[in-house]
Structures are given as C-alpha cells and as structure tokens.
Design a protein around this motif. Sequence first.
Motif, PDB file in Angstrom:
ATOM      1  N   MET A  17      41.594  42.123  36.571  1.00 26.56           N
ATOM      2  CA  MET A  17      41.148  42.558  35.251  1.00 26.56           C
ATOM      3  C   MET A  17      40.400  43.886  35.304  1.00 26.56           C
ATOM      4  N   LEU A  18      39.577  44.087  36.321  1.00 30.18           N
ATOM      5  CA  LEU A  18      38.754  45.292  36.388  1.00 30.18           C
ATOM      6  C   LEU A  18      39.487  46.498  36.949  1.00 30.18           C
ATOM      7  N   THR A  19      40.606  46.264  37.641  1.00 30.42           N
ATOM      8  CA  THR A  19      41.391  47.385  38.191  1.00 30.42           C
ATOM      9  C   THR A  19      42.674  47.638  37.410  1.00 30.42           C
ATOM     10  N   GLY A  20      43.195  46.615  36.718  1.00 27.91           N
ATOM     11  CA  GLY A  20      44.476  46.758  36.046  1.00 27.91           C
ATOM     12  C   GLY A  20      45.644  46.793  37.008  1.00 27.91           C
ATOM     13  N   ARG A  21      45.423  46.293  38.219  1.00 23.52           N
ATOM     14  CA  ARG A  21      46.456  46.341  39.251  1.00 23.52           C
ATOM     15  C   ARG A  21      46.731  44.945  39.803  1.00 23.52           C
ATOM     16  N   ASN A  22      47.977  44.719  40.225  1.00 25.78           N
ATOM     17  CA  ASN A  22      48.348  43.487  40.891  1.00 25.78           C
ATOM     18  C   ASN A  22      47.734  43.429  42.288  1.00 25.78           C
ATOM     19  N   PRO A  23      47.634  42.239  42.883  1.00 29.76           N
ATOM     20  CA  PRO A  23      47.095  42.136  44.242  1.00 29.76           C
ATOM     21  C   PRO A  23      47.838  43.001  45.258  1.00 29.76           C
ATOM     22  N   SER A  24      49.138  43.156  45.105  1.00 27.33           N
ATOM     23  CA  SER A  24      49.896  44.005  46.030  1.00 27.33           C
ATOM     24  C   SER A  24      49.493  45.465  45.925  1.00 27.33           C
ATOM     25  N   TYR A  48      43.774  42.541  47.024  1.00 25.25           N
ATOM     26  CA  TYR A  48      43.116  41.238  47.028  1.00 25.25           C
ATOM     27  C   TYR A  48      43.972  40.237  47.798  1.00 25.25           C
ATOM     28  N   SER A  49      43.344  39.508  48.745  1.00 26.87           N
ATOM     29  CA  SER A  49      44.080  38.545  49.566  1.00 26.87           C
ATOM     30  C   SER A  49      43.083  37.609  50.235  1.00 26.87           C
ATOM     31  N   LYS A  50      43.600  36.650  51.000  1.00 25.06           N
ATOM     32  CA  LYS A  50      42.731  35.720  51.719  1.00 25.06           C
ATOM     33  C   LYS A  50      41.866  36.447  52.742  1.00 25.06           C
ATOM     34  N   THR A  51      42.384  37.514  53.338  1.00 27.31           N
ATOM     35  CA  THR A  51      41.588  38.266  54.312  1.00 27.31           C
ATOM     36  C   THR A  51      40.600  39.213  53.642  1.00 27.31           C
ATOM     37  N   HIS A  52      40.897  39.602  52.410  1.00 27.72           N
ATOM     38  CA  HIS A  52      40.021  40.511  51.664  1.00 27.72           C
ATOM     39  C   HIS A  52      39.856  39.979  50.238  1.00 27.72           C
ATOM     40  N   PRO A  53      39.100  38.857  50.081  1.00 27.12           N
ATOM     41  CA  PRO A  53      38.891  38.292  48.743  1.00 27.12           C
ATOM     42  C   PRO A  53      37.780  39.022  47.993  1.00 27.12           C
ATOM     43  N   VAL A  54      37.947  40.344  47.869  1.00 25.29           N
ATOM     44  CA  VAL A  54      36.921  41.222  47.318  1.00 25.29           C
ATOM     45  C   VAL A  54      37.610  42.313  46.505  1.00 25.29           C
ATOM     46  N   LEU A  55      36.809  43.069  45.777  1.00 27.99           N
ATOM     47  CA  LEU A  55      37.322  44.249  45.091  1.00 27.99           C
ATOM     48  C   LEU A  55      37.144  45.433  46.038  1.00 27.99           C
ATOM     49  N   LEU A  56      38.239  45.876  46.624  1.00 26.70           N
ATOM     50  CA  LEU A  56      38.188  46.917  47.649  1.00 26.70           C
ATOM     51  C   LEU A  56      37.891  48.276  47.031  1.00 26.70           C
ATOM     52  N   ASP A  57      37.176  49.116  47.791  1.00 23.80           N
ATOM     53  CA  ASP A  57      36.607  50.340  47.244  1.00 23.80           C
ATOM     54  C   ASP A  57      37.634  51.415  46.922  1.00 23.80           C
ATOM     55  N   GLU A  99      53.047  47.372  51.634  1.00 20.49           N
ATOM     56  CA  GLU A  99      53.163  48.287  52.777  1.00 20.49           C
ATOM     57  C   GLU A  99      52.222  49.468  52.613  1.00 20.49           C
ATOM     58  N   GLN A 100      52.170  50.028  51.408  1.00 22.42           N
ATOM     59  CA  GLN A 100      51.254  51.128  51.137  1.00 22.42           C
ATOM     60  C   GLN A 100      49.809  50.643  51.066  1.00 22.42           C
ATOM     61  N   THR A 101      49.601  49.483  50.429  1.00 22.11           N
ATOM     62  CA  THR A 101      48.244  48.980  50.238  1.00 22.11           C
ATOM     63  C   THR A 101      47.589  48.636  51.566  1.00 22.11           C
ATOM     64  N   ARG A 102      48.333  48.100  52.518  1.00 24.41           N
ATOM     65  CA  ARG A 102      47.754  47.780  53.828  1.00 24.41           C
ATOM     66  C   ARG A 102      47.229  49.035  54.516  1.00 24.41           C
ATOM     67  N   ARG A 103      47.901  50.138  54.317  1.00 26.14           N
ATOM     68  CA  ARG A 103      47.405  51.391  54.903  1.00 26.14           C
ATOM     69  C   ARG A 103      46.100  51.819  54.239  1.00 26.14           C
ATOM     70  N   LEU A 104      45.992  51.604  52.943  1.00 22.72           N
ATOM     71  CA  LEU A 104      44.754  51.936  52.240  1.00 22.72           C
ATOM     72  C   LEU A 104      43.602  51.034  52.674  1.00 22.72           C
ATOM     73  N   ILE A 105      43.911  49.765  52.914  1.00 21.23           N
ATOM     74  CA  ILE A 105      42.876  48.820  53.341  1.00 21.23           C
ATOM     75  C   ILE A 105      42.348  49.194  54.719  1.00 21.23           C
ATOM     76  N   GLY A 106      43.259  49.526  55.642  1.00 18.41           N
ATOM     77  CA  GLY A 106      42.853  49.907  56.988  1.00 18.41           C
ATOM     78  C   GLY A 106      41.962  48.865  57.621  1.00 18.41           C
ATOM     79  N   ASN A 107      40.792  49.297  58.045  1.00 17.66           N
ATOM     80  CA  ASN A 107      39.831  48.400  58.688  1.00 17.66           C
ATOM     81  C   ASN A 107      38.697  48.008  57.743  1.00 17.66           C
ATOM     82  N   ALA A 108      38.962  48.065  56.460  1.00 16.81           N
ATOM     83  CA  ALA A 108      37.916  47.699  55.495  1.00 16.81           C
ATOM     84  C   ALA A 108      37.443  46.273  55.737  1.00 16.81           C
ATOM     85  N   PRO A 109      36.149  46.017  55.663  1.00 18.49           N
ATOM     86  CA  PRO A 109      35.645  44.651  55.886  1.00 18.49           C
ATOM     87  C   PRO A 109      36.060  43.725  54.758  1.00 18.49           C
TER      88      PRO A 109
END
Length: 476
Positions: A94-101, A105-114, A441-451
């Motif tokens: 809701m706050l990003t207007g974007r799908n989890p892909s 957002y995922s089980k490893t990153h159940p957060v709003l990533l920066d 595929e693109q989103t995983r690169r953006l996530i990188g090593n984010a906690p």
Amino acid sequence: MRRAAAIVALGFAVAPLGCRDRRAPAPTPRATAASGNGHNVLLVTIDTLRADHLGAYGYKRATSPRIDALGRLGTVFEGAYTAWPKTRGSMVIMLTGRNPSQNGYSKTHPVLLDFNPTLASVLKEAGYTTAAIVDNPNVAAQNGYAKGFDSYRETWEEKGLATEADRMRAITDGGIAFLRGAPADRPFFLWLHYVNPHAPYTPPAPFDTAFLDAAASGGPRLRLVPDFHGGIPKRWAASGRDRLGYYVAQYDGEIAAVDQEVGRLVGALQGSGVGKKTVMVLTSDHGESLGEHDYYFDHGEDLFEPSLAVPLVAVVPGGKAGVRSRVFASTLDVVPTILDAVKVSYPPDLGGVSLFGATVGKTAPGRERLFAQNDRNLVATWNRHFKIVGTPEESGMRFALYDRASDPAEMHDVAKARPDELQAQRRILQLFLQQAEKEWEQTRRLIGNAPGEGKLSPEACLKLKALNYVVAGCSP
C-alpha cells in the motif's frame, strides 16, 4: 493484522513520557516549495476491517454510521481488495504501490526495504510535511515503514496507553491536534493506522454490548481449538461463550468503536481550515475470516473473499458525492490515486492504477481481474466470474477453481467439472508468476545484502504476542 502529537517543529507540545516519535532513517531533501496542487492528504487505515461488515457495503447492523456518512461525501469502491492479506506485506504494498516482486517483500525481508520510494517520501520531496500515528508493531519504524515521515509515532511504546481502546482514542486525539496545528505554508500528509478490529475482539463499553441481540446468542456452538481451524481459538476464547454469533457481535463492536473515532476525526477535519483542501482515503490492510472455510478469527492463511475484500472510500476536493464505483480496485492503487489527486508525479513501475477519475465523475481505468498472494506462497487471480487459487505442494502447484458468479462464498472447487476454464485461468496465473520472476531478478540485485527484520523493542514484542504474531525480531 492498531495521541497528543509530539513534534515541536509542527507546533505541538513536547511528547509525553514514554512516547516513541521516530524519524525516517535517511531524510529526503525537502523542496523549497510544494509541487502539485497543494492539497493535503489524510490516509486512514483500519486493521482487519471486512468491507461486508460496514453499512456502506450492505451490512444490516449499524456498525459504521460515520464511515457510511464519509462514503456519501465521496466515492465508495465496491470491488476493493487487498493484494496481500497480512499487515506487513499489505502495508508495504500500500505504501509503495508496488508488488512484492518489485518492492522485495519476502520471508527473508519482511520489511519495507529502503530502495523503494514510498507515498510519504514522494510527498516529502514534493514539499509536504509528513506525519504518522500508528498502532501495530508490524509497521514499526525500524522495519522501514517510517520512510519519508518527519514524525512517526508508535503508540504501543507509550506509557499510559495500556489498551487498544486507549491507543485508538490517542490516535484520534493526535490526528485532531495535527489538523489544528497544521502548518499554513505547506501541505501535509497524515497517516493514521488503527489496529481495531483485530482479534482478540474486546471492544470498549458501550460497544461490547451494542450487538448482543438474538443473533449474537445464535449460530453454531463451537469447540475450543489450539489454532484457527474448526472452532474458537483458545487464545481468543471468552468464558462461557461458545456461539459464533457472540464473537461476530464483538468484532462488530470493535468496528463501531473505531467508527466513532473516524467520526471525531472527520468532524475535526470539516471544522478546520484545511478540510476543503484535503484528500481523504479510508481503507484496510486486509479482512478477517469469521468461520468461513472453517477458519476462525484470523486472516492470511487463505485467499478467499473474507480475508481479501476491504473497504475503500475516497473524498477529494472538487469531487463528486455519493459515487459508488464497481471497478476492481486494489491496495496497490492507493499510491497512484493519491498522487494523481494532488498532482505529484508518480515513482516509476507502479503496480497499481489511479482511481482518481471515479472520484470526480469520470471513468476510472477498468480492470478485468486482480491478483493476490500470501505469506504461505499461495497465489490467486480472479475476475467477476472465476477465481483460481494455486497452493504449493511437494509435487508442484495444486490449483482450485471457483465459480464466483454462482458460488460467491467460494465453497466448491469446480476444477474437475470445468477443465477448459481451469486451463485458461491457470495460464493467466502462470503468466503472472513468470512476470513476477522476471521482476524478482532485478529486485534481488537491488536488495543485495540489505538486512532483514531487526530486533524489536520489548513493548513491541508484547503487543505482537497479544495479537498472536510470532516474528524473528522477537526471538530470544
């Protein structure tokens, strides 16, 4: 899946002892003058609120006279759904207007990533003052939800607000204080999130007895169960109460309690000098299952109508009153709709569409279908006639097909009886999943090593435990 305001810079009193007033970890440079049309934004989200338990959506009990009145001032979207029936994932969407892909957002990153622009960060960059007052530690600031907010008030951290009712009233008080002290030289974005009517259903007086009518003492008798299937979850059981009708009455009482707060808020907005320049949107993160599909007083495990259908009401300056729109709407649409209403440019690659046209008497973009996912990796798509739900199993994905036109309760799997329709709906779902994997595929690169999730405060963990959440941030 829940306040005297506390920022001196906004013209309010110093926060009371124990108040947690968070700031976004990476402030966005503020524009020297606001862009857009200068309209303010008030976003009200009510946790766990089923659309079909509101008068505006045809419910017979008088649970929501103030929300119903709000709907008459603007547009009620009759076909609104969450894209994710749990608070964390739903609010990231809701706050990003974007799908989890897209938002990660995922089980490893159940957060709003920066890396995601948020509604607050976009409006702040456009020159808005931004503030939030929330209840539900699932949207804790440390998990990214405060991005873009000048002030982020977490009511569960405040001493003296021991009950949901205390926090509910404090959110409204804080919202009213904000409206009265809103800066005159720039527009604002205020987000208020109420946790009611999330279980356990314990409405304050007089709402605890408001709906204890004959229907409340009826319905089937339910046994106590350890989880949420087959009867009353032991954790939510009230002494001497084993009728379904009682628990539904208490759920309705919680709605009526928060409806009263919405009434106070709307009254203050209308009585302020900013009411006629404010876009107001009211919605929910997800619904609630009240025994449908043998699933009681919870949400998120399945992708059926009770957990997915949510209210969506929008009132905009210069908009039409009394509009009832039948377009398919999603929580993905909140960001583009609000930004369209205030004429601020969208971030790229949004997953939703603007519904603004419907609020001003024009045609909103039509959709043939919507999609939803959940924490258990179920995925669904539906149009007005059919819904297909994919459930992962060891041998692959199992599909169930429901004829929504003849079976609106989605009780009967017609996959075997309608093989051609199953194949057609399955192909649409598979195309959605293929597109999602390309985006991942693109989103995983953006996530990188984010906690992933950080460690939450003891107060947040106690609140989450009371709401029956088990999260990594509360591990010993």
